[in-house]
Motif scaffolding. Structure first.
Motif, PDB file in Angstrom:
ATOM      1  N   GLY A   8       0.761  -1.236   0.000  1.00 50.78           N
ATOM      2  CA  GLY A   8       0.000   0.000   0.000  1.00 50.78           C
ATOM      3  C   GLY A   8       0.795   1.291   0.000  1.00 50.78           C
ATOM      4  N   PHE A   9       2.113   1.214  -0.219  1.00 54.39           N
ATOM      5  CA  PHE A   9       2.933   2.421  -0.268  1.00 54.39           C
ATOM      6  C   PHE A   9       3.128   2.886  -1.708  1.00 54.39           C
ATOM      7  CE2 PHE A   9       4.356   0.288   3.646  1.00 54.39           C
ATOM      8  CZ  PHE A   9       4.259   1.327   4.570  1.00 54.39           C
ATOM      9  N   SER A  10       3.147   4.199  -1.895  1.00 54.90           N
ATOM     10  CA  SER A  10       3.586   4.760  -3.167  1.00 54.90           C
ATOM     11  C   SER A  10       5.086   4.971  -3.088  1.00 54.90           C
ATOM     12  CB  SER A  10       2.899   6.102  -3.435  1.00 54.90           C
ATOM     13  OG  SER A  10       1.498   5.946  -3.506  1.00 54.90           O
ATOM     14  N   SER A  11       5.789   4.927  -4.230  1.00 52.58           N
ATOM     15  CA  SER A  11       7.232   5.103  -4.190  1.00 52.58           C
ATOM     16  C   SER A  11       7.761   5.683  -5.487  1.00 52.58           C
ATOM     17  CB  SER A  11       7.937   3.772  -3.890  1.00 52.58           C
ATOM     18  OG  SER A  11       7.629   2.814  -4.878  1.00 52.58           O
ATOM     19  N   SER A  12       8.927   6.314  -5.382  1.00 54.53           N
ATOM     20  CA  SER A  12       9.661   6.832  -6.533  1.00 54.53           C
ATOM     21  C   SER A  12      11.056   6.241  -6.502  1.00 54.53           C
ATOM     22  CB  SER A  12       9.748   8.359  -6.480  1.00 54.53           C
ATOM     23  OG  SER A  12       8.470   8.951  -6.409  1.00 54.53           O
ATOM     24  N   LEU A  13      11.697   6.149  -7.665  1.00 58.71           N
ATOM     25  CA  LEU A  13      13.025   5.563  -7.773  1.00 58.71           C
ATOM     26  C   LEU A  13      14.046   6.578  -8.265  1.00 58.71           C
ATOM     27  CD1 LEU A  13      12.341   2.077  -9.441  1.00 58.71           C
ATOM     28  CD2 LEU A  13      13.016   2.508  -7.077  1.00 58.71           C
ATOM     29  N   ALA A  14      15.249   6.521  -7.693  1.00 58.88           N
ATOM     30  CA  ALA A  14      16.396   7.262  -8.208  1.00 58.88           C
ATOM     31  C   ALA A  14      17.574   6.297  -8.197  1.00 58.88           C
ATOM     32  CB  ALA A  14      16.689   8.476  -7.339  1.00 58.88           C
ATOM     33  N   TYR A  15      18.432   6.386  -9.227  1.00 58.00           N
ATOM     34  CA  TYR A  15      19.504   5.404  -9.366  1.00 58.00           C
ATOM     35  C   TYR A  15      20.899   5.968  -9.097  1.00 58.00           C
ATOM     36  CZ  TYR A  15      15.723   2.808 -11.558  1.00 58.00           C
ATOM     37  OH  TYR A  15      14.520   2.190 -11.802  1.00 58.00           O
ATOM     38  N   ASP A  16      20.971   7.225  -8.658  1.00 57.07           N
ATOM     39  CA  ASP A  16      22.252   7.799  -8.243  1.00 57.07           C
ATOM     40  C   ASP A  16      21.998   8.851  -7.171  1.00 57.07           C
ATOM     41  OD1 ASP A  16      22.322  10.685  -9.460  1.00 57.07           O
ATOM     42  OD2 ASP A  16      21.700   9.421 -11.142  1.00 57.07           O
ATOM     43  N   GLY A  17      23.049   9.229  -6.451  1.00 59.00           N
ATOM     44  CA  GLY A  17      22.901  10.127  -5.321  1.00 59.00           C
ATOM     45  C   GLY A  17      22.404  11.513  -5.674  1.00 59.00           C
ATOM     46  N   LEU A  18      22.890  12.077  -6.783  1.00 61.56           N
ATOM     47  CA  LEU A  18      22.478  13.436  -7.156  1.00 61.56           C
ATOM     48  C   LEU A  18      21.001  13.484  -7.541  1.00 61.56           C
ATOM     49  CD1 LEU A  18      25.526  14.858  -9.176  1.00 61.56           C
ATOM     50  CD2 LEU A  18      24.743  15.491  -6.883  1.00 61.56           C
ATOM     51  N   SER A  19      20.555  12.478  -8.300  1.00 59.74           N
ATOM     52  CA  SER A  19      19.132  12.425  -8.659  1.00 59.74           C
ATOM     53  C   SER A  19      18.275  12.224  -7.413  1.00 59.74           C
ATOM     54  CB  SER A  19      18.877  11.283  -9.646  1.00 59.74           C
ATOM     55  OG  SER A  19      19.592  11.478 -10.848  1.00 59.74           O
ATOM     56  N   GLY A  20      18.757  11.383  -6.504  1.00 61.68           N
ATOM     57  CA  GLY A  20      18.032  11.163  -5.267  1.00 61.68           C
ATOM     58  C   GLY A  20      17.931  12.419  -4.431  1.00 61.68           C
ATOM     59  N   LYS A  21      19.024  13.160  -4.337  1.00 61.24           N
ATOM     60  CA  LYS A  21      19.021  14.419  -3.590  1.00 61.24           C
ATOM     61  C   LYS A  21      18.004  15.396  -4.193  1.00 61.24           C
ATOM     62  CE  LYS A  21      21.831  18.536  -2.863  1.00 61.24           C
ATOM     63  NZ  LYS A  21      23.128  19.182  -3.167  1.00 61.24           N
ATOM     64  N   LYS A  22      18.005  15.514  -5.507  1.00 61.11           N
ATOM     65  CA  LYS A  22      17.091  16.436  -6.180  1.00 61.11           C
ATOM     66  C   LYS A  22      15.638  16.069  -5.883  1.00 61.11           C
ATOM     67  CE  LYS A  22      16.019  18.347 -10.755  1.00 61.11           C
ATOM     68  NZ  LYS A  22      16.355  18.308 -12.199  1.00 61.11           N
ATOM     69  N   LEU A  23      15.299  14.794  -5.982  1.00 66.01           N
ATOM     70  CA  LEU A  23      13.927  14.356  -5.705  1.00 66.01           C
ATOM     71  C   LEU A  23      13.566  14.585  -4.238  1.00 66.01           C
ATOM     72  CD1 LEU A  23      13.703  11.007  -7.712  1.00 66.01           C
ATOM     73  CD2 LEU A  23      12.460  13.125  -8.192  1.00 66.01           C
ATOM     74  N   ALA A  24      14.491  14.235  -3.342  1.00 69.69           N
ATOM     75  CA  ALA A  24      14.219  14.348  -1.899  1.00 69.69           C
ATOM     76  C   ALA A  24      13.947  15.792  -1.493  1.00 69.69           C
ATOM     77  CB  ALA A  24      15.389  13.780  -1.098  1.00 69.69           C
ATOM     78  N   LEU A  25      14.660  16.735  -2.096  1.00 68.33           N
ATOM     79  CA  LEU A  25      14.520  18.133  -1.701  1.00 68.33           C
ATOM     80  C   LEU A  25      13.380  18.843  -2.418  1.00 68.33           C
ATOM     81  CD1 LEU A  25      18.260  19.264  -1.425  1.00 68.33           C
ATOM     82  CD2 LEU A  25      16.756  18.298   0.320  1.00 68.33           C
ATOM     83  N   GLN A  26      12.993  18.344  -3.581  1.00 69.88           N
ATOM     84  CA  GLN A  26      11.950  19.014  -4.364  1.00 69.88           C
ATOM     85  C   GLN A  26      10.545  18.482  -4.072  1.00 69.88           C
ATOM     86  OE1 GLN A  26      13.019  18.798  -8.521  1.00 69.88           O
ATOM     87  NE2 GLN A  26      14.530  20.442  -8.350  1.00 69.88           N
ATOM     88  N   HIS A  27      10.440  17.302  -3.509  1.00 69.33           N
ATOM     89  CA  HIS A  27       9.133  16.691  -3.290  1.00 69.33           C
ATOM     90  C   HIS A  27       8.949  16.317  -1.815  1.00 69.33           C
ATOM     91  CE1 HIS A  27       8.508  16.352  -7.667  1.00 69.33           C
ATOM     92  NE2 HIS A  27       9.783  16.008  -7.719  1.00 69.33           N
ATOM     93  N   ASP A  28       7.706  16.119  -1.446  1.00 65.14           N
ATOM     94  CA  ASP A  28       7.396  15.759  -0.063  1.00 65.14           C
ATOM     95  C   ASP A  28       7.274  14.245   0.062  1.00 65.14           C
ATOM     96  OD1 ASP A  28       7.326  18.357   0.918  1.00 65.14           O
ATOM     97  OD2 ASP A  28       5.247  18.640   0.294  1.00 65.14           O
ATOM     98  N   TYR A  29       8.280  13.636   0.658  1.00 64.02           N
ATOM     99  CA  TYR A  29       8.265  12.195   0.909  1.00 64.02           C
ATOM    100  C   TYR A  29       8.091  11.956   2.406  1.00 64.02           C
ATOM    101  CZ  TYR A  29       9.974  11.545  -3.857  1.00 64.02           C
ATOM    102  OH  TYR A  29      10.092  11.547  -5.221  1.00 64.02           O
ATOM    103  N   ASP A  30       7.503  10.812   2.729  1.00 61.14           N
ATOM    104  CA  ASP A  30       7.337  10.440   4.133  1.00 61.14           C
ATOM    105  C   ASP A  30       8.562   9.723   4.673  1.00 61.14           C
ATOM    106  OD1 ASP A  30       4.423  11.169   4.666  1.00 61.14           O
ATOM    107  OD2 ASP A  30       4.268   9.966   2.843  1.00 61.14           O
ATOM    108  N   LEU A  31       9.377   9.158   3.754  1.00 62.53           N
ATOM    109  CA  LEU A  31      10.550   8.402   4.178  1.00 62.53           C
ATOM    110  C   LEU A  31      11.464   8.186   2.979  1.00 62.53           C
ATOM    111  CD1 LEU A  31      10.675   5.474   6.648  1.00 62.53           C
ATOM    112  CD2 LEU A  31      11.549   5.032   4.351  1.00 62.53           C
ATOM    113  N   VAL A  32      12.772   8.091   3.249  1.00 66.79           N
ATOM    114  CA  VAL A  32      13.765   7.823   2.203  1.00 66.79           C
ATOM    115  C   VAL A  32      14.494   6.531   2.534  1.00 66.79           C
ATOM    116  CG1 VAL A  32      15.906   8.601   1.112  1.00 66.79           C
ATOM    117  CG2 VAL A  32      14.100  10.261   1.618  1.00 66.79           C
ATOM    118  N   ILE A  33      14.657   5.670   1.523  1.00 65.34           N
ATOM    119  CA  ILE A  33      15.488   4.474   1.628  1.00 65.34           C
ATOM    120  C   ILE A  33      16.656   4.669   0.665  1.00 65.34           C
ATOM    121  CG2 ILE A  33      15.604   1.982   1.285  1.00 65.34           C
ATOM    122  CD1 ILE A  33      12.537   1.925   1.660  1.00 65.34           C
TER     123      ILE A  33
END
Length: 226
Positions: free
Chosen positions: A24-49
């Motif tokens: 029941g969780f929604s999720s997004s994928l990033a395959y490198d650190g810079l892309s992950g940083k950009k997504l994490a800071l630009q969008h509202d996530y409840d948790l990061v793995i």
């Protein structure tokens, strides 16, 4: 609940995403650190793995970057590196939990739910100041002072001291600290807790005659002005 997965191993990333979707969780994928940083800071996530070893920016630096802007966003680190020093490095970078590969999906899900539950509870207590003796902690600004002297703590040191400040003059066993600060997933067979207690002592007590953090042999630790 929306979760960001940052993992350069496509197979592992898709397995995690599939498992989250099934529960029941929604999720997004990033395959490198810079892309992950950009997504994490630009969008509202409840948790990061996030994995630790990533292209373009490693997980430790990524975690530090996220913490500067979103200090309360729960982060779980995934890694093949499982020594005590590796885990401490991850916690000091700002990770809330640390899961060593290979792992079972059900274990990851338990940790996710524990962090989300804790984060929902802690969000109700921001903006308060906790004081004991000449020690002061601001839960909103994350500032700690002793006798008006600023004390810099890592995220895990802060959480450990916060729990001790909320339970002053009471002996806290290692098992209780493991449960309350590390969400029961902490391996009490290691010396993690003693390492962090020593970190706190060096920062909280070293420059002061009145020591606040004490060891009760065979029982645990206590915050007490003596």
């Amino acid at each position: 609940m929306n979760i960001l997965i940052i993992e350069d191993d496509l197979r592992v990333a898709e397995l995690i995403q599939r498992g989250l979707t099934e529960h029941g969780f929604s999720s997004s994928l990033a395959y490198d650190g810079l892309s992950g940083k950009k997504l994490a800071l630009q969008h509202d996530y409840d948790l990061v793995i996030t994995d630790v070893i990533l292209p373009k920016m490693d997980g430790l630096d990524l975690c530090k970057e996220i913490r500067q802007t979103k200090p309360d966003l729960p982060i779980i680190m995934l890694t093949a590196l499982g020594t005590t020093d590796d885990k401490i490095e991850g916690f000091d970078a700002g990770a809330d939990d640390y899961l060593v590969k290979p792992f079972e999906m059900r274990e990851l899900l338990v940790r996710i739910r524990a962090l989300l539950k804790r984060n929902n509870k802690s969000s109700q207590h921001t903006g308060f100041i906790i004081r004991y003796s000449d020690l002061e902690m601001n839960l909103h600004s994350k500032l700690v002072k002793r006798s008006n002297k600023d004390i810099s703590l890592t995220p895990k040191e802060f959480k450990l001291l916060e729990y001790m400040l909320q339970n002053p003059e009471r002996v806290l066993s290692r098992a209780e600290i493991a449960e309350k600060v590390w969400d029961t997933h902490f391996d009490t067979g290691t010396n993690f807790i003693d390492v962090y207690i020593n970190y706190l002592r060096k920062k909280i007590d070293k420059d002061f005659d009145n020591k606040l953090i004490h060891t009760k042999s065979g029982m645990g630790f206590i915050l007490k002005a003596e």
